[in-house]
Design an enzyme around this catalytic site. Structure first.
Site, PDB file in Angstrom:
ATOM      1  NE  ARG A 134      10.352   2.162   5.230  1.00 10.48           N
ATOM      2  CZ  ARG A 134      10.282   0.898   4.810  1.00 10.48           C
ATOM      3  NH1 ARG A 134      10.637   0.589   3.571  1.00 10.48           N
ATOM      4  NH2 ARG A 134       9.845  -0.060   5.620  1.00 10.48           N
ATOM      5  CG  HIS A 189       3.298   0.853  -5.533  1.00 12.11           C
ATOM      6  ND1 HIS A 189       3.553   1.899  -4.684  1.00 12.11           N
ATOM      7  CD2 HIS A 189       3.912  -0.228  -4.990  1.00 12.11           C
ATOM      8  CE1 HIS A 189       4.262   1.478  -3.665  1.00 12.11           C
ATOM      9  NE2 HIS A 189       4.513   0.191  -3.820  1.00 12.11           N
ATOM     10  N   GLY A 220       0.821  -1.209   0.000  1.00 12.46           N
ATOM     11  CA  GLY A 220       0.000   0.000   0.000  1.00 12.46           C
ATOM     12  C   GLY A 220       0.853   1.254   0.000  1.00 12.46           C
TER      13      GLY A 220
END
Ligand code: PAF
Length: 282
Positions: free
Chosen positions: A187, A37, A31
């Site tokens: 991150r 992604h 996620g």
């Protein structure tokens, strides 16, 4: 697009797709999705008839002092991105269904995990290999997509599939970068604007390695020293490793070879970042 935490539903839909003769593709994620992604889901969409993404923040791949509890959980936005990228189904299981009471089986991939991330994050790859094998068994896809950003991870997954005869094809897709070179990472959202500027030292160190090696530098220790200098130039960046390795075994190189991978890991403030670059010498 269907979003479900139910393994039974996942299996039903995959079985239906298979019955129609569709190729099933899987994009495993934790996620906090970003354009990296999205490109994995889009590539999967372009190559497969049925696209499954998974969203699961896997507790077993985080060390006791790592960021499991603060890892961003953004399910609604993630589902929207998956829908826009063309996913047919998003599986987002509960932790208790992935790791039920009494769970006691783990996968350890040796060798390839000994250095770099494996050394800096003990237990991390055991958690990754275990959950990825579980997700493969749950989704029973034909092909799975991973980012090159996690270079060592995709190597260990390939090794696991070869060693354990897991019938799935592994595709590694290019790292997606910001225009200034910063590799996309979930991150990155921890970084303050000042830290984000400092984080550019990772991609700059990799480009430095590429420049030196392609210019004919024969001393790989000197290349590593130059990478360290670039990484440590901004204050507040603490380097974990700067490596020039064989791209298949991840053995540290002493002399250049036609194909290499440079890898770096550093802490910028409290955020640990990794990046890598495949380097070919023409
Ligand atoms: O790369 C990731 O996001 C994770 O390590 C993965 C492969 C989804 C396993 O939790």
């Amino acid at each position: 697009m269907l979003a479900t935490p139910s393994l039974t539903e996942l299996r039903q839909h995959v079985a239906q797709a298979r019955a129609k003769g569709l190729k099933v593709g899987l994009v495993p994620t934790m996620g906090a999705l970003h354009a990296g992604h999205r490109s994995l889901v889009e590539t999967c969409r372009s190559e497969c008839g049925f696209v499954v993404a998974t969203i699961f923040v896997n507790p077993t791949q985080f060390g006791p002092n790592e960021d499991f509890t603060r890892y961003p959980r953004t399910l609604e936005a993630d589902l929207e991105m998956c829908r826009a990228a063309g996913a047919d189904l998003v599986f987002h299981p509960e932790t208790a269904s992935v790791y039920p009471e009494g769970f006691s089986t783990y996968v350890d991939v040796e060798g390839i995990t000994a250095r770099l991330e494996g050394e800096s994050r003990p237990g991390h790859f055991r958690g990754v290999a275990t959950v990825v094998l579980k997700l493969f068994n749950m989704a029973q896809a034909d092909v799975a997509y991973f980012g090159q950003k996690d270079y060592q991870q995709q190597l260990l997954i390939r090794t696991m599939c070869r060693d354990l005869d897991v019938p799935i094809e592994i595709r590694t897709c290019p790292t997606i970068r910001e225009p200034d070179g910063l590799a996309l990472s979930s991150r990155n959202r921890y970084l303050s604007p000042a830290e984000r500027a400092k984080a550019l030292s990772l991609s700059k160190a990799l480009r430095m390695a590429e420049r030196l090696l392609q210019a004919g530098e024969k001393n790989v220790s000197a290349v590593r020293a130059a990478m360290m200098a670039v990484l440590e130039e901004p204050t507040g960046v603490r380097v974990d490793y700067a490596s020039v390795s064989d791209p298949h075994t991840l053995a540290e190189l002493t002399t250049p070879q036609p194909e290499m991978v440079a890898l770096v890991a550093a802490r910028v403030g409290t955020t640990r970042l990794i990046d890598n670059l495949w380097i070919s010498i023409p």
